[in-house]
Write a protein that holds these residues in place. Structure first.
Motif, PDB file in Angstrom:
ATOM      1  N   ARG A  53      44.769   1.635  33.605  1.00 42.33           N
ATOM      2  CA  ARG A  53      45.903   1.749  34.520  1.00 42.33           C
ATOM      3  C   ARG A  53      45.476   1.811  35.980  1.00 42.33           C
ATOM      4  O   ARG A  53      46.247   2.218  36.836  1.00 42.33           O
ATOM      5  CB  ARG A  53      46.723   2.982  34.175  1.00 42.33           C
ATOM      6  CG  ARG A  53      47.252   2.981  32.743  1.00 42.33           C
ATOM      7  CD  ARG A  53      48.149   4.165  32.489  1.00 42.33           C
ATOM      8  NE  ARG A  53      49.281   4.170  33.387  1.00 42.33           N
ATOM      9  CZ  ARG A  53      50.419   3.520  33.162  1.00 42.33           C
ATOM     10  NH1 ARG A  53      50.576   2.813  32.061  1.00 42.33           N
ATOM     11  NH2 ARG A  53      51.402   3.578  34.032  1.00 42.33           N
ATOM     12  N   SER A 107      46.500  -2.956  32.402  1.00 43.10           N
ATOM     13  CA  SER A 107      47.876  -2.841  31.936  1.00 43.10           C
ATOM     14  C   SER A 107      48.826  -3.607  32.863  1.00 43.10           C
ATOM     15  O   SER A 107      48.691  -3.558  34.085  1.00 43.10           O
ATOM     16  CB  SER A 107      48.268  -1.370  31.891  1.00 43.10           C
ATOM     17  OG  SER A 107      49.662  -1.251  31.777  1.00 43.10           O
ATOM     18  N   GLU A 108      49.786  -4.270  32.262  1.00 34.24           N
ATOM     19  CA  GLU A 108      50.709  -5.061  33.085  1.00 34.24           C
ATOM     20  C   GLU A 108      51.695  -4.187  33.839  1.00 34.24           C
ATOM     21  O   GLU A 108      52.291  -4.606  34.821  1.00 34.24           O
ATOM     22  CB  GLU A 108      51.456  -6.068  32.207  1.00 34.24           C
ATOM     23  CG  GLU A 108      50.620  -7.316  31.973  1.00 34.24           C
ATOM     24  CD  GLU A 108      51.166  -8.182  30.862  1.00 34.24           C
ATOM     25  OE1 GLU A 108      52.360  -8.066  30.556  1.00 34.24           O
ATOM     26  OE2 GLU A 108      50.377  -8.960  30.302  1.00 34.24           O
ATOM     27  N   GLU A 109      51.886  -2.949  33.360  1.00 36.65           N
ATOM     28  CA  GLU A 109      52.850  -2.054  34.024  1.00 36.65           C
ATOM     29  C   GLU A 109      52.409  -1.693  35.437  1.00 36.65           C
ATOM     30  O   GLU A 109      53.239  -1.393  36.279  1.00 36.65           O
ATOM     31  CB  GLU A 109      52.969  -0.738  33.236  1.00 36.65           C
ATOM     32  CG  GLU A 109      53.521  -0.895  31.848  1.00 36.65           C
ATOM     33  CD  GLU A 109      53.255   0.368  31.032  1.00 36.65           C
ATOM     34  OE1 GLU A 109      53.213   1.457  31.623  1.00 36.65           O
ATOM     35  OE2 GLU A 109      53.064   0.233  29.812  1.00 36.65           O
TER      36      GLU A 109
END
Lengths: 182, 494
Positions: free
Chosen positions: A70, A94-96
């Motif tokens: 992250r 992570s794409e978030e």
């Protein structure tokens, strides 16, 4: 028989005492693994991971509350290091949390700055200098490029300047290896 | 006679030196424009002192040194500063560097020049002169000589003067020694005085008999105990660490400096500049440089710093099929991004290349672990392992295998039967490691600053609470509301 019991009991008391003393004297403050993880994190304090700073994220990783993928400023190299340290599986970023951006520093357009101090309060590493109703400026050498000062600015006078390559920070590229079967 | 030692490894590449030593050193004519970079030395770049349009005299300081490791930059000739701008730098990256562009007026009018008595002037004054004259090591490392010569009371056993010049094609030091040996020896005497060395050894490769003879003749009448030693020609015998090993038998420790074993080392060209700076009061504004390779008349030129390479090459008449230039030698030099880059203090040689003379390297083949690179490595490293680690980006292991002891001499490249560009991998790995260290350091600073900020915020909160608590309840009641707002406002400001 009795003497043997006494000897063993005596040894037990002495060793117990030693262990008890050692537990107090050499007590480890905090979790040393958190320190190790924190050492790997880039310390931008940008909060893109969803935690208020690098150390809280390090604590969350160690507790298992957060994944190791992250941190955009650290990039995949850092995810690999965290995976090696913690014995976890490597995962792509992570794409978030968004794409990694080029390293940059904040730049205040000093002619437009109104001296509101909001960016100073937002800067996690005290890299902005200024006072109320006075012009502010960024100490470029201390800026981590976290972008936290950009949003609070009421007059939008802060922009992020990517760090350009110059003779001071230039480095040799990975050799193009024209490996070919002859 | 001194007993000479040897260093491990080494190679015998074709020398190609004789072609540029047939003609004496020639003075290069004034070019139409001089491009003088503000950074021509190790350390911090000089701060420009001139503005476009300003008239400068030859030898005038146009760049002031920063504190610490730095050196001033001087105007190489008299004329007008036409620009202070970014120009392509003589650097493998092809990036731009801040340069003063000077249009010569053709008069070569010097600013003030003051000579110093090399044997009676105080040592500090001599050191200051070396610093002010912008003298840096002309062997390639361009480290400020005044800092190196200031030995701070440390006992120096040997002053080694490097006339090795082992890399193919380069002959500028050779020609300088042949033609200007007395001046070099006088420069050596000054350095001898400054360092307080017990003995002085000039190491010259024995493939330069004329230079050896000239230096021996000049050293005979010297006030310093100068010994001229002919060292066996073996690349890289002119490397600082290698020459020190050959003439003293001692090894400079890994990660250390020659000073750690009581040795200081200067290049012969540096000694020559020291003499000019002290006895004539001339700062470092010119140097001898070899122009060779694919040119009609290879020779050595004494040229002003800032002369564009293209102008210099034009004098020697580049061949029609010239496709580029190398600055430095074929083993350690680099291909110039543009022929418009200037000659700087570090430039000792310009080689014009053509596809026939320097054919593109054959494609690299896999490493067959033959170990020839390890046999020739003068730093006694394991180049094949370093290659392996650098290629796999396993930088920690590379560092453990003493990557930073690599002097990038290119011996391993030269012998590699698979034509692997080994040194390029080492340069890449070194750069990555340095960057990682710098980033780690920046991260540590950021962590400290962030932690201090948290601590400060906590402290401010407590102080505010303490102030509120100490105030009498009555006063707090009376002025509580207005005070609180005022404090929030002022507390928010830093």
């Amino acid at each position: 028989m009795l003497s043997a019991v006494l000897v063993v009991a005596g040894i037990a008391v002495v060793l117990g005492g030693l262990l008890g003393y050692a537990a107090i004297r050499f007590r480890v403050e905090g979790n040393p693994v958190v320190d190790e993880v924190d050492k790997i994190l880039p310390q931008t304090q940008c909060g893109q991971c969803g935690f208020p700073g690098c150390r809280p994220y390090a604590e969350a990783i160690v507790e298992g509350a957060a994944d190791i993928n992250r941190c955009p400023p650290g990039g995949e190299a850092n995810i690999q290091r965290l995976a090696d340290l913690l014995g976890r599986e490597f995962k792509p970023l992570s794409e978030e949390v968004g794409e990694p951006r080029p390293r940059s520093v904040a730049l205040i357009d000093e002619s437009r700055c109104i001296g509101c101090t909001l960016c100073i309060q937002a800067c996690p590493v005290d890299a902005i200098l200024g006072a109320s109703k006075q012009m502010h400026t960024v100490i470029a050498a201390e800026c981590t490029g976290c972008e936290l000062c950009v949003a609070p600015c009421p007059v939008d006078c802060i922009r992020m300047e990517p760090i350009e390559e110059d003779l001071g920070n230039w480095r040799w590229r990975y050799p193009e290896n024209p490996l070919r079967a002859a | 006679m001194r007993r000479l030692h040897s260093f491990p490894g080494g190679i015998h590449p074709p020398e190609h030196k004789e072609q540029s030593t047939r003609l004496p050193i020639a003075a290069a004519p004034l070019p139409p424009k001089l491009v003088v970079p503000m950074q021509q030395h190790a350390g911090a770049a000089a701060r420009p002192l001139v503005a476009p349009g300003e008239r400068v005299l030859k030898g005038q300081v146009i760049g002031a040194p920063e504190p610490g490791v730095s050196a001033p930059v001087h105007a190489p000739t008299s004329g007008i500063v036409v620009a202070l701008e970014l120009q392509p730098a003589p650097h493998p990256s092809g990036l731009m560097a801040l340069c003063a562009v000077i249009e010569p007026d053709g008069e070569e009018r010097w600013g003030g020049r003051a000579a110093l008595d090399p044997f009676h002037a105080p040592g500090d004054e001599l050191l200051r002169r070396l610093h002010e004259a912008g003298i840096v090591g002309l062997g390639g490392a361009v480290f400020p000589s005044a800092i190196k010569a200031r030995v701070n009371g440390r006992r120096i056993a040997t002053l080694v003067v490097n006339g090795g010049e082992c890399e193919p094609y380069i002959s500028c030091d050779d020609m300088l020694m042949r033609e200007r040996a007395p001046e070099i020896v006088r420069g050596i005497e000054i350095l001898y005085r400054l360092t307080g060395a017990a003995e002085v050894v000039v190491g010259i490769e024995d493939n330069k008999p004329e230079a050896l003879a000239a230096m021996r003749a000049a050293a005979r009448g010297s006030r310093a105990p100068v010994e001229v030693a002919g060292v066996p020609a073996l690349y890289p015998a002119g490397g600082e660490r290698q020459l020190i090993k050959v003439v003293t038998g001692q090894e400079v420790p890994s990660g250390g400096l020659p000073l750690d074993i009581g040795v200081v080392c200067f290049n012969v060209a540096t000694a020559y500049c020291v003499q000019r700076a002290v006895e004539l009061g001339e700062p470092l504004v010119s140097r001898v440089i070899t122009v060779t390779g694919n040119v009609h008349a290879p020779r050595n030129y004494e040229c002003l710093l800032g002369t564009p390479v293209a102008d210099l090459a034009e004098l020697a008449g580049p061949g029609a099929d010239t496709d580029g230039y190398i600055m430095g030698g074929p083993l350690m030099g680099f291909r110039l991004p543009s022929p418009r880059v200037p000659v700087v203090k570090a430039s000792n040689c310009i080689i014009a290349t053509s596809p026939a003379l320097f054919p593109p390297p054959p494609p690299a083949m896999p490493c067959i672990r033959c170990g020839r690179c390890a046999e020739v490595c003068p730093a006694r490293l394991q180049p094949m392992d370093l290659y392996w680690f650098a290629k796999a980006r396993n930088f920690e292991r590379a560092e453990e295998f003493s990557l930073f002891d690599c002097i990038e001499c290119g011996c391993c490249d030269f012998v590699c039967p698979s034509h692997i560009p080994l040194v390029e991998y080492y340069k890449f790995a070194k750069g990555e490691i340095r960057t990682l260290k710098r980033e780690r350091q920046a991260a540590d600073t950021a962590r400290d600053r962030h932690e201090f900020r948290l601590f400060r915020q906590e402290r401010e909160k407590q102080e505010r609470a303490a102030r509120l608590a100490t105030r009498s309840p009555k006063a707090a009641h009376a002025e509580g509301a207005p005070r609180a707002t005022a404090e929030t406002a002022s507390g928010g400001e830093e």
